[in-house]
Design an enzyme around this catalytic site. Structure first.
Site, short mmCIF file in Angstrom:
data_model
loop_
_atom_site.label_atom_id
_atom_site.label_comp_id
_atom_site.label_asym_id
_atom_site.label_seq_id
_atom_site.Cartn_x
_atom_site.Cartn_y
_atom_site.Cartn_z
N ALA A 1 -68.55 -40.72 -19.95
CA ALA A 1 -68.77 -41.07 -18.56
C ALA A 1 -70.10 -41.80 -18.39
CB ALA A 1 -68.73 -39.82 -17.69
N HIS B 1 -59.31 -22.67 -24.43
CA HIS B 1 -58.42 -23.45 -25.29
C HIS B 1 -57.74 -22.52 -26.29
CE1 HIS B 1 -56.95 -26.46 -28.03
NE2 HIS B 1 -57.35 -27.42 -27.23
N ARG C 1 -52.38 -25.27 -21.92
CA ARG C 1 -53.43 -24.47 -22.54
C ARG C 1 -53.62 -23.10 -21.92
NH1 ARG C 1 -57.81 -29.31 -23.34
NH2 ARG C 1 -56.62 -30.24 -25.02
N HIS D 1 -63.62 -23.79 -23.53
CA HIS D 1 -63.56 -25.15 -24.04
C HIS D 1 -63.99 -26.20 -23.03
CE1 HIS D 1 -62.12 -28.63 -26.10
NE2 HIS D 1 -61.21 -28.89 -25.21
C1 FAD Z 1 -64.36 -29.90 -29.36
C2 FAD Z 1 -63.83 -30.65 -28.18
C3 FAD Z 1 -62.68 -31.41 -28.30
C4 FAD Z 1 -62.18 -32.12 -27.21
N1 FAD Z 1 -61.04 -32.87 -27.37
C5 FAD Z 1 -60.60 -33.60 -26.33
C6 FAD Z 1 -59.46 -34.46 -26.49
O1 FAD Z 1 -58.88 -34.56 -27.55
N2 FAD Z 1 -59.07 -35.18 -25.41
C7 FAD Z 1 -59.71 -35.11 -24.22
O2 FAD Z 1 -59.31 -35.82 -23.31
N3 FAD Z 1 -60.79 -34.32 -24.05
C8 FAD Z 1 -61.24 -33.56 -25.08
N4 FAD Z 1 -62.34 -32.76 -24.90
C9 FAD Z 1 -63.06 -32.78 -23.63
C10 FAD Z 1 -63.93 -34.02 -23.56
O3 FAD Z 1 -64.39 -34.35 -24.84
C11 FAD Z 1 -65.14 -33.83 -22.68
O4 FAD Z 1 -64.79 -33.25 -21.48
C12 FAD Z 1 -65.77 -35.17 -22.36
O5 FAD Z 1 -65.98 -35.91 -23.54
C13 FAD Z 1 -67.06 -35.00 -21.62
O6 FAD Z 1 -67.69 -36.26 -21.49
P1 FAD Z 1 -68.94 -36.44 -20.55
O7 FAD Z 1 -69.32 -37.86 -20.65
O8 FAD Z 1 -68.65 -35.89 -19.22
O9 FAD Z 1 -70.07 -35.50 -21.18
P2 FAD Z 1 -70.73 -35.39 -22.63
O10 FAD Z 1 -70.06 -36.24 -23.64
O11 FAD Z 1 -70.87 -33.94 -22.93
O12 FAD Z 1 -72.15 -36.01 -22.45
C14 FAD Z 1 -73.18 -35.35 -21.78
C15 FAD Z 1 -74.39 -36.23 -21.84
O13 FAD Z 1 -75.35 -35.75 -20.93
C16 FAD Z 1 -76.61 -35.63 -21.56
N5 FAD Z 1 -77.31 -34.55 -20.89
C17 FAD Z 1 -76.86 -33.34 -20.53
N6 FAD Z 1 -77.81 -32.65 -19.88
C18 FAD Z 1 -78.89 -33.45 -19.83
C19 FAD Z 1 -80.19 -33.31 -19.28
N7 FAD Z 1 -80.57 -32.22 -18.61
N8 FAD Z 1 -81.06 -34.33 -19.43
C20 FAD Z 1 -80.70 -35.48 -20.09
N9 FAD Z 1 -79.47 -35.66 -20.59
C21 FAD Z 1 -78.59 -34.66 -20.47
C22 FAD Z 1 -76.31 -35.39 -23.01
O14 FAD Z 1 -77.40 -35.80 -23.78
C23 FAD Z 1 -75.08 -36.28 -23.19
O15 FAD Z 1 -75.51 -37.60 -23.43
C24 FAD Z 1 -62.84 -32.04 -25.98
C25 FAD Z 1 -64.00 -31.29 -25.86
C26 FAD Z 1 -64.49 -30.58 -26.93
C27 FAD Z 1 -65.71 -29.75 -26.76
#
Ligand code: FAD
Ligand code: SF4
Ligand code: FES
Lengths: 276, 637
Positions: free
Chosen positions: B44, B266, B330, B401
């Site tokens: 995101a 999960h 799930r 999860h």
């Molecule tokens: C093991 C696993 C497998 C998964 N498999 C799937 C799948 O196959 N298909 C699917 O659709 N979804 C899957 N998911 C879910 C999905 O991966 C996540 O929900 C999604 O990638 C989250 O993306 P995001 O950009 O919201 O956050 P994230 O990728 O978690 O990024 C968070 C970011 O915020 C930053 N951050 C956080 N707090 C702070 C702070 N206080 N100050 C500065 N920076 C900060 C971090 O450094 C990071 O850059 C999986 C999740 C896991 C854990």
């Protein structure tokens, strides 16, 4: 089992550093190596001592954040595995293990086992991408990609950016890392338009960062947790030669000012003290 | 106070098109004069920062890891959904919309979900153009697989490393903008506080994790894309560093927190092996395409799995859900795993595990095909457990999860605090009470590439905010709060590490607010969490100082916030007197043990307002209106 650890301690990038010995008496074979260090750190905190600083995040071998040398081997003795995915069942009671951070001039030590690898980001920033604005893409199946090419691209794209290849290389070259990105994009039709410029820009950036030249020793391949093959380096070299002969070197733009690396931030915050 | 989600009028198929036309545009020449802060570099945040940079805004982008490429999105294995309908199996935008609403147990906002389904196809186009090496068929076309909760094959994947490849695509786009000078990247930098001026989000206070320096950045808009809060349970499939600090700080500054109790457990994770366990590892749900889940029929059957004959095995998912079988969603699969273990039929240490068996698939497809599909997962399993799934079935158990809850946002992904946008897992928007597999990656990229670049622009174009800099008193106040908090944590001088106390919190949360919740368990949690929080502020020890790289301090700050969030989660679970999706209240179940919703009273989003630590938060409601989908009891039988 009981494990003895000689761990590199260094307070900050300026501290000369030294080894310090620790004993971890009750190690369970199902622990990961990092969980063993967690146990040690918990013990140190309860005694009011400074715990050992090490990087980790996903702890499942994919983010590339962890990594240090165990008895001189990057990520330890287990092939194709990061240190977070190395479990204590691969060691035995009474082992004495020496833990050191990655050693390379392009990776300054920040603290204990933590190094600054931002040079790798700058290599990607130099050209490790296709220039596609969000929203400008064509329908995905319009260009068919032979499965073998897609598979090859995937193999090279699996690099986790951990820096073990650099740490294990006697020349501290980043050739496996750089070659992996060049090969990944080079195997795909989408990577072709910028292929020549990319080869020049990324390799030049690697040299500017202070990484050494590759002399195909192959240590990098042996330690790479993602199984990246040496052939990515020959692909990179071929692209580089073709691009140089093709006159692409003049077209490559130099990078705009990049944000200061973590180590630079430290030195900016704490400039060296003047001698009285 | 009922909340207004600002959903555009008109038929659902036209809402987003209409909205895009109604959104105000910023003059291209002025874009570089606007500064946008994006916290987070996952799918995101990375996609949003890169896209806003491409548009010409000045973007400041933050992450706590040493490079943006390590955001926890990297760990997603299984795949990403998109309504491309390449398989000719009856998929469509409408069906993806319907599956997501149904999968979410009718607790998501229709308009957002429809938009998600609508832009899903563009995501795949975008990623392919970036060079994401998706799996392909021999003819060169993109390959698909099916995932839990769907009867069509619409999941795109890159081996078992889909998240990694999508994230690297976004990261590379981001690095391109860094090189172009539109995005300034701040790594090893943690957001500690939100700066609010005249009710609008205007900046953040950060801690440089290398030097310990506290400083502030102001901007015209702030985007939080900081991931989920699953680590409130201590053990989860999240990364060690995943935390809720950014959204919790924003919540304390006035942003509403929506549906915190919707957490996803999960079904297929590697069981815990000991007290030292630092995290749990997911085995991708895609394994359920070819693996069969079973336990022995008799309680206490201690024979090795390969010696248990067919007649003594209970393939309970296939038995209870003949239509969906091993691909049941799930929440349902997890609960059934818990049920069979509660009956004493669990396997492995402590009886907390069920088998996921590939024997039949190996026979049917052969080792080569299977390894092509799941090779890296088999290896990972073997590395962790020392057992080879080619020879013995995997042992799996449910684990925390994903968190469907998050900061409340309107249709434009803006929170109730003007200028504060929230994307990815950090917001609550699209998954209702349960997220379908492969839909989080889709949502993160939809938010980042295709929604936020429009809606943030609209906010900026509407203007109405004064220019300001870091000399503003609100900035100084926020910095003072951060410094005071650090001082407090540093000065306790107890004997326990933050990790140890976090583990204790996790145990309470798992037992009282985990897979099965009751009024009693939640009331119990609400009485012991404040006690433990008090102990945290007495027994914690943080070594070293605040003015250096200090991992103990980083952790202590995050755990302190989890202690407050944990309480909110339980309040939310307690007020929701129904079962839906990932929220299972034992008191509310159908006669055959399925979740029993109460649509008359609980078809709303619970958006909580912070009133102080230890003070009961205030509940605001956004009623959910279903105009396109008929509310029904979810059935996967
Ligand atoms: C093991 C696993 C497998 C998964 N498999 C799937 C799948 O196959 N298909 C699917 O659709 N979804 C899957 N998911 C879910 C999905 O991966 C996540 O929900 C999604 O990638 C989250 O993306 P995001 O950009 O919201 O956050 P994230 O990728 O978690 O990024 C968070 C970011 O915020 C930053 N951050 C956080 N707090 C702070 C702070 N206080 N100050 C500065 N920076 C900060 C971090 O450094 C990071 O850059 C999986 C999740 C896991 C854990
Ligand atoms: S090539 Fe291998 S060793 Fe080098 S950074 Fe990539 S994954 Fe690590
Ligand atoms: S911690 Fe992520 S690869 Fe080791």
């Amino acid at each position: 089992m009981r494990i003895t650890l000689d761990i590199w301690r260094q307070k900050n990038p300026r501290d000369p550093g030294r080894f310090e010995r620790f004993e971890v008496p009750n190690v369970n074979e199902h622990m990961s190596f990092l969980e063993m260090l967690d146990v040690l750190n918990q013990q140190l905190v309860s005694e009011g001592k400074e715990p050992v600083a090490f990087d980790s995040d996903c702890r499942e071998g994919i983010c590339g954040m962890c990594g240090f040398l165990i008895n001189g081997e990057a990520h330890g003795p287990l092939r194709n595995a990061t240190v977070c995915q190395t479990h204590m069942r691969h060691f035995k009671d009474g082992d004495v293990l020496r833990l050191e951070p990655w050693r390379a001039s392009a990776f300054p030590v920040l603290r204990d086992l933590i190094v600054d690898r931002s040079a790798l980001d700058r290599i990607i920033a130099a050209g490790g991408y296709t220039s596609t604005r969000a929203g400008s893409a064509a329908e995905a199946n319009q260009i068919l990609i032979p499965k073998p090419s897609a598979d090859k691209a995937m193999e090279a794209a699996a690099c986790i950016g951990c820096g073990a290849c650099v740490a294990s290389c006697p020349n501290a070259a980043a050739a496996l890392f750089t070659g992996a990105k060049i090969a990944h994009l080079g195997h795909l039709p989408q990577g072709q338009p910028e292929r020549m410029g990319r080869a020049i820009a990324m390799t030049s950036q690697a040299h500017a960062e202070g990484f050494g030249h590759c002399t195909t020793i192959g240590e990098c391949e042996a330690v790479c947790p993602a199984g990246i093959k040496l052939e990515v380096i020959s692909r990179m070299n071929k692209d580089f030669i073709k691009a140089t002969l093709g006159g692409y070197a003049n077209e490559v733009q130099t990078l705009a000012a990049l944000p200061p690396s973590a180590a630079m931030r430290f030195f900016e915050a704490e400039p060296p003290k003047k001698e009285p | 106070m009922p909340l207004d989600a600002h959903i555009p009028s008109g038929p659902i198929e036209q809402k987003w098109q209409k909205q895009k036309f109604d959104l105000k545009l910023v003059n291209p020449a002025n874009k570089r004069k606007y500064r946008v802060i994006v916290v987070g570099t996952g799918l995101a945040g990375g996609a949003a920062a890169a896209s806003l940079g491409e548009l010409g805004y000045e973007v400041l982008n933050f992450c706590f890891q040493d490079t943006p490429r390590r955001a926890h999105s990297i760990a997603a294995q299984g795949g990403i959904n998109a309504a491309k309908s390449y398989q000719n199996d009856g998929d469509s935008v409408q069906r993806l919309f319907y599956d997501t609403i149904k999968g979410g147990d009718f607790r998501a906002r229709e308009a957002n979900v429809y938009r998600l389904a609508e832009v899903s196809a563009n995501i795949i186009d975008q990623c392919v153009a970036q060079g994401v090496p998706f799996a392909r068929e021999y003819g060169g076309a993109l390959a698909n697989r099916s995932f839990g909760g769907a009867l069509v094959s619409r999941t795109f994947y890159a081996r078992g490393q889909t998240g990694q490849q999508l994230l690297l695509g976004a990261y590379q786009a981001l690095q391109r903008q860094v090189a172009a000078g539109t995005v300034k990247q701040f790594v090893r930098t943690e957001m500690m506080e939100l700066i609010v001026v005249d009710g609008r989000a205007r900046g953040i206070v950060v801690r440089d994790l290398v030097t310990g320096k506290i400083s502030s950045y102001v901007a015209d808009a702030v985007v939080l894309a900081t991931g989920g809060y699953g680590n409130v349970f201590y053990l989860s499939t999240n990364a060690k560093g995943s935390n809720a600090t950014a959204i919790w700080r924003a919540h304390r500054k006035g942003a509403f927190f929506a549906n915190p109790c919707y957490t996803q457990i999960h079904p297929t994770c590697i069981p815990k092996s000991g007290e030292y366990q630092s995290k749990l590892t997911l085995m991708s749900e895609s394994l359920r395409n070819d693996g069969r889940v079973w336990v022995p029929k008799a309680a206490g059957d201690k024979r090795p799995p390969n010696e248990i004959p067919e007649s003594d095995r209970d393939y309970y998912l296939e038995r209870i859900y003949p239509t969906y079988g091993n691909l049941a969603p799930r929440d349902i699969s997890s609960r059934q795993a818990k049920n069979v273990c509660d009956q004493g039929r669990g396997v492995g240490p402590g009886g907390l595990g069920v088998y996921l068996d590939f024997r039949d698939a190996f026979k049917r497809l052969g080792r080569k095909v299977m390894d092509e599909r799941y090779g890296n997962l088999f290896e990972m399993y073997e590395r962790i457990t020392g057992e080879d799934p080619h020879d013995v079935p995997m042992r799996i158990y449910p684990a925390v999860h994903y968190t469907m809850g998050g900061l409340w946002v309107d249709y434009n992904l803006m929170s109730n605090l003007p200028g504060l946008f929230v994307g990815g897992e950090a917001n609550f928007s699209d998954h209702g009470a349960n997220r379908l597999g492969a839909s989080a990656l889709m949502q993160g990229l939809a938010d980042g590439y295709f929604v936020l670049p429009y809606t943030v622009g609209d906010y900026l174009a509407r203007g109405g905010f004064a220019k300001m800099d870091t000399s503003h008193p609100a900035v100084k106040d926020a910095e003072r709060e951060v410094n005071e908090r650090t001082k407090r944590l540093m000065s306790i001088g107890g004997k326990k590490s933050a990790d140890q106390l976090h583990r204790e919190l996790g145990e309470i949360m798992w037992n009282d607010c985990g897979m099965a919740r009751t009024k009693e368990s939640l009331t119990h949690a609400l009485s012991v969490i404040p006690e433990l929080r008090e102990r945290f502020y007495k027994e914690l020890r943080v070594t070293g100082s605040g003015a250096e790289l200090n991992q103990q301090l980083e952790q202590a700050g995050r755990v302190a916030d989890f202690f407050e969030l944990a309480e909110l989660l339980c309040y939310d679970a307690l007020q929701r007197n129904e079962s839906c999706g990932g929220h299972f209240r034992v008191e509310y179940q159908t006669s055959d043990g399925e979740a029993q919703r109460n649509d008359d009273e609980y078809a709303y989003v619970a958006a909580w307002e912070f009133k102080g630590v230890g003070t009961t938060p205030v509940l605001n409601k956004e009623p959910l209106v279903f105009e396109n989908i008929h509310l029904a009891q979810r059935s996967y039988k």
